[in-house]
Design an enzyme around this catalytic site. Structure first.
Site, PDB file in Angstrom:
ATOM      1  N   ASN A 150      -1.857  13.819   1.789  1.00  0.00           N
ATOM      2  CA  ASN A 150      -2.737  12.920   2.295  1.00  0.00           C
ATOM      3  C   ASN A 150      -2.597  12.666   3.906  1.00  0.00           C
ATOM      4  O   ASN A 150      -1.922  11.583   4.166  1.00  0.00           O
ATOM      5  CB  ASN A 150      -2.950  11.747   1.406  1.00  0.00           C
ATOM      6  CG  ASN A 150      -3.959  10.837   1.917  1.00  0.00           C
ATOM      7  OD1 ASN A 150      -5.015  11.027   2.688  1.00  0.00           O
ATOM      8  ND2 ASN A 150      -4.170   9.627   1.367  1.00  0.00           N
ATOM      9  N   LYS A 201      -4.410  10.632   5.915  1.00  0.00           N
ATOM     10  CA  LYS A 201      -4.855   9.433   5.939  1.00  0.00           C
ATOM     11  C   LYS A 201      -5.767   9.333   7.491  1.00  0.00           C
ATOM     12  O   LYS A 201      -6.152  10.179   7.960  1.00  0.00           O
ATOM     13  CB  LYS A 201      -3.606   8.483   6.062  1.00  0.00           C
ATOM     14  CG  LYS A 201      -3.195   8.392   4.674  1.00  0.00           C
ATOM     15  CD  LYS A 201      -2.144   7.245   4.178  1.00  0.00           C
ATOM     16  CE  LYS A 201      -1.585   7.469   2.730  1.00  0.00           C
ATOM     17  NZ  LYS A 201      -0.561   6.068   2.680  1.00  0.00           N
ATOM     18  N   HIS A 210      -7.725   5.563  -4.023  1.00  0.00           N
ATOM     19  CA  HIS A 210      -6.373   5.242  -3.510  1.00  0.00           C
ATOM     20  C   HIS A 210      -6.249   3.785  -3.141  1.00  0.00           C
ATOM     21  O   HIS A 210      -7.505   2.895  -2.936  1.00  0.00           O
ATOM     22  CB  HIS A 210      -6.354   5.855  -2.090  1.00  0.00           C
ATOM     23  CG  HIS A 210      -4.905   6.139  -1.377  1.00  0.00           C
ATOM     24  ND1 HIS A 210      -4.399   4.902  -0.838  1.00  0.00           N
ATOM     25  CD2 HIS A 210      -4.028   7.071  -1.463  1.00  0.00           C
ATOM     26  CE1 HIS A 210      -3.201   5.105  -0.311  1.00  0.00           C
ATOM     27  NE2 HIS A 210      -2.929   6.507  -0.849  1.00  0.00           N
ATOM     28  N   GLU A 255      -5.307   2.195  -0.870  1.00  0.00           N
ATOM     29  CA  GLU A 255      -5.664   1.556   0.442  1.00  0.00           C
ATOM     30  C   GLU A 255      -7.440   1.109   0.603  1.00  0.00           C
ATOM     31  O   GLU A 255      -7.834   0.292   1.064  1.00  0.00           O
ATOM     32  CB  GLU A 255      -5.120   2.385   1.558  1.00  0.00           C
ATOM     33  CG  GLU A 255      -4.070   2.403   1.823  1.00  0.00           C
ATOM     34  CD  GLU A 255      -3.183   3.607   2.438  1.00  0.00           C
ATOM     35  OE1 GLU A 255      -2.095   3.680   2.446  1.00  0.00           O
ATOM     36  OE2 GLU A 255      -3.919   4.558   2.790  1.00  0.00           O
ATOM     37  N   GLU A 291       0.702   6.059  -7.754  1.00  0.00           N
ATOM     38  CA  GLU A 291       1.340   5.490  -6.681  1.00  0.00           C
ATOM     39  C   GLU A 291       1.627   4.010  -6.611  1.00  0.00           C
ATOM     40  O   GLU A 291       0.602   3.262  -6.475  1.00  0.00           O
ATOM     41  CB  GLU A 291       0.373   5.735  -5.343  1.00  0.00           C
ATOM     42  CG  GLU A 291       0.170   7.160  -5.027  1.00  0.00           C
ATOM     43  CD  GLU A 291      -0.624   7.479  -3.760  1.00  0.00           C
ATOM     44  OE1 GLU A 291      -0.105   8.102  -3.008  1.00  0.00           O
ATOM     45  OE2 GLU A 291      -1.949   7.114  -3.737  1.00  0.00           O
ATOM     46  N   GLY A 343       4.202   4.063   2.114  1.00  0.00           N
ATOM     47  CA  GLY A 343       4.491   4.064   3.374  1.00  0.00           C
ATOM     48  C   GLY A 343       5.629   2.810   3.835  1.00  0.00           C
ATOM     49  O   GLY A 343       5.608   2.563   5.141  1.00  0.00           O
ATOM     50  N   SER A 385       6.163   7.257  -0.502  1.00  0.00           N
ATOM     51  CA  SER A 385       7.127   7.433   0.352  1.00  0.00           C
ATOM     52  C   SER A 385       8.110   8.694  -0.117  1.00  0.00           C
ATOM     53  O   SER A 385       9.281   8.739  -0.199  1.00  0.00           O
ATOM     54  CB  SER A 385       8.310   6.413   0.400  1.00  0.00           C
ATOM     55  OG  SER A 385       7.556   5.333   1.078  1.00  0.00           O
TER      56      SER A 385
END
Length: 416
Positions: free
Chosen positions: A171, A173, A256, A258, A326, A332, A372
Site C-alpha cells: 500500500n 498510500k 483501512h 486511516e 492491522e 507507521g 510496520s
C-alpha cells in the site's frame, strides 16, 4: 485467577437450563444470572465472598463502603432504577470498566483456581458470549500480556491456517512522485518473486496508469486504495468501482484504519463499499484492526467482531476477498505486534469466520497482517500458522525491501 472483561449482572432469564453455554451470540459483552454464591472446594468452613464496596458515589469521588450481604442475589444488587452493576475481576480498575460518573459493585469472589470456579460459580453464571465455552477452559489457558493488562487467551481460538497461497500487498498510500515511482517500478521489475506468492501493489490513483504501463514483471497485480459506495456521479473527488474496473485494475483496498479515522468511514460505509465493489467485479482487501486503547482495555475482540459483521453481510463469494488485520497502534509507528500477538488475533478472526461463514470458507480465506512489516521481521511473522500474508505500508516504497518481504515464506522455509 483473573477475568479479562466484566460480566453484567441481570435477572435470570427464562431458559430451560440457564447454566449451559449455548453458543448463541449476545452483542452485550456477557450476560449472566447469579444466585447465592457457593462455597468453593477445599475452602474453610467460615468462607464467604469478600464484598468490596457499594455505589455510594460516582467513580473517583468517594470510597466504597462494604454493606452488601455475602449471599445477595441479582435482585438485591439491582434495585429499580439503579445503574447496571458489574461483576469485575479483583485486579481491574474502574476506569477500564465504566464510563465517567457511572457506579459499580466490585465483588471479589475469592476463588483460587479454575476447578473451583467451574464447579461452583459456573452453576450460577449463564454466559452468552460470542465464543461460548466451558469456564474451566476459559480460565486454564496461558496468559498473554497486552500492555498493562494480562488476561487468559480467548477461548476456542485455534491455530487453523488458511489453505490459500501466501499474499503480499503493498500500500503506497499518499506517496510518490514521477521520479520516485519510476525508480520503484524499475526495482520491482528487477526483483524475483516466488511463483507461489500472490503480490498486489496499490499506487496512488495519480500513478496507477503509469505503473500499469511500466510494470513489466507479471508477478505483480495492481490495486486501487479506495472507491466510492456506489455508481459514479456528482461526487467530487471520488473514484467509482466502475472506473477501477474499466482500467483493468483487479483489486481495491477498503476499510483501512486511516480511512476510518481520518475520513470518518463507519463500519456500515465500509460494508456498503465492499458489497458494491464486489458487485462490479473487483476483488477486495478488507481491513480491520483495533487501537491501542481498545487493546489495553480488553475490547480488542469486541472491536474486531463489530468490524467483521458488515464485511460478512457484504460478501457472497469469499474467494474474491482477503482480510487484512492491522493493529492501528502498529501502523507507521515502527511498533510491531509480536508474532504471537499477530497470530492470536488472526486465530480469533479465523474462528469467527468459521462460526459465521463456514469451515471451508474460513479455512481458505487469507488473513494478512499489517503494521510496520519490514524485511527484518517478515520471516518470523510468516512462520505463524494463521498469518497468510502481509499488507505492507512504508516498506513497500522501497523496491528491494518489498521484494525481500515477498520472499519471506521461502526464506522461512530455508531457516526452519
Amino acid at each position: 485467577m483473573t477475568f479479562s472483561r466484566p460480566a453484567r449482572l441481570r435477572e435470570p432469564r427464562s431458559s430451560p437450563n440457564p447454566t449451559m453455554c449455548d453458543g448463541s451470540i449476545d452483542r452485550s459483552v456477557v450476560s449472566c444470572a447469579i444466585g447465592p454464591l457457593p462455597r468453593p472446594a477445599n475452602s474453610p468452613s467460615n468462607w464467604s465472598p469478600t464484598w468490596a464496596g457499594q455505589p455510594s458515589a460516582p467513580l473517583g469521588r468517594g470510597p466504597f463502603r462494604p454493606t452488601m450481604p455475602p449471599h445477595a442475589t441479582s435482585r438485591h444488587l439491582t434495585p429499580p432504577h439503579a445503574a447496571q452493576p458489574l461483576l469485575t475481576p479483583p485486579h481491574a480498575t474502574s476506569r477500564h470498566l465504566t464510563p465517567p460518573h457511572a457506579t459499580l459493585w466490585i465483588i471479589e469472589l475469592g476463588l483460587t483456581d479454575a476447578a473451583s470456579f467451574s464447579s461452583g460459580i459456573a452453576r450460577h453464571l449463564h454466559f452468552r458470549t460470542m465464543q461460548a465455552t466451558t469456564l474451566s477452559a476459559a480460565l486454564s489457558g496461558p496468559s498473554v500480556s497486552f500492555g498493562r493488562q494480562t488476561r487468559p487467551n480467548r477461548p476456542n481460538v485455534t491455530a487453523m491456517a488458511g489453505h490459500g497461497r501466501f499474499f503480499v500487498g503493498g500500500n503506497w498510500k499518499c506517496n510518490g512522485t514521477t521520479e520516485s515511482v519510476a525508480k520503484l517500478v524499475k526495482d520491482l521489475n528487477a526483483g524475483s518473486v516466488p511463483s507461489e506468492v500472490d503480490v498486489v501493489i496499490a499506487p496512488t490513483f495519480m500513478h496507477l496508469e503509469t505503473v500499469k504501463q511500466t510494470l513489466t514483471n507479471t508477478s505483480y497485480k495492481l490495486s486501487a486504495q479506495n472507491c466510492w459506495t456506489g455508481k459514479g456521479g456528482a461526487f467530487t473527488g471520488e473514484i467509482s468501482a466502475e472506473m477501477i474496473k474499466d482500467m483493468d485494475i483487479p483489486w481495491v483496498i477498503l476499510g483501512h484504519s486511516e480511512r476510518r479515522s481520518l475520513c470518518g468511514e463507519t463500519e456500515e460505509v465500509v460494508g456498503t463499499k465492499i458489497r458494491y465493489a464486489l458487485e462490479q467485479g473487483l476483488k477486495v482487501i478488507a481491513c480491520i484492526g483495533e487501537t491501542l486503547e481498545e487493546r489495553e482495555s480488553g475490547e480488542m475482540f469486541n472491536v474486531l467482531d463489530k468490524q467483521l459483521i458488515p464485511i460478512q453481510n457484504a460478501v457472497d463469494d469469499w474467494s474474491n476477498v482477503v482480510i487484512a488485520y492491522e493493529p492501528v497502534w502498529a501502523i507507521g509507528t515502527g511498533v510491531v505486534a509480536t508474532p504471537e500477538q499477530a497470530d492470536e488475533a488472526h486465530a480469533f478472526v479465523r474462528k469467527w469466520l468459521e462460526e459465521h461463514i463456514g469451515q471451508a470458507n474460513a479455512a481458505n480465506l487469507r488473513i494478512l497482517y499489517g503494521g510496520s512489516v519490514n524485511d527484518g521481521n517478515c520471516v518470523e511473522l510468516s512462520k505463524k500458522p494463521n498469518v497468510d500474508g502481509f499488507l505492507v505500508g512504508g516498506a513497500s516504497l522501497n523496491g528491494e525491501t518489498f521484494v525481500t518481504i515477498c520472499n519471506a515464506p521461502k526464506n522461512a522455509a530455508q531457516t526452519a
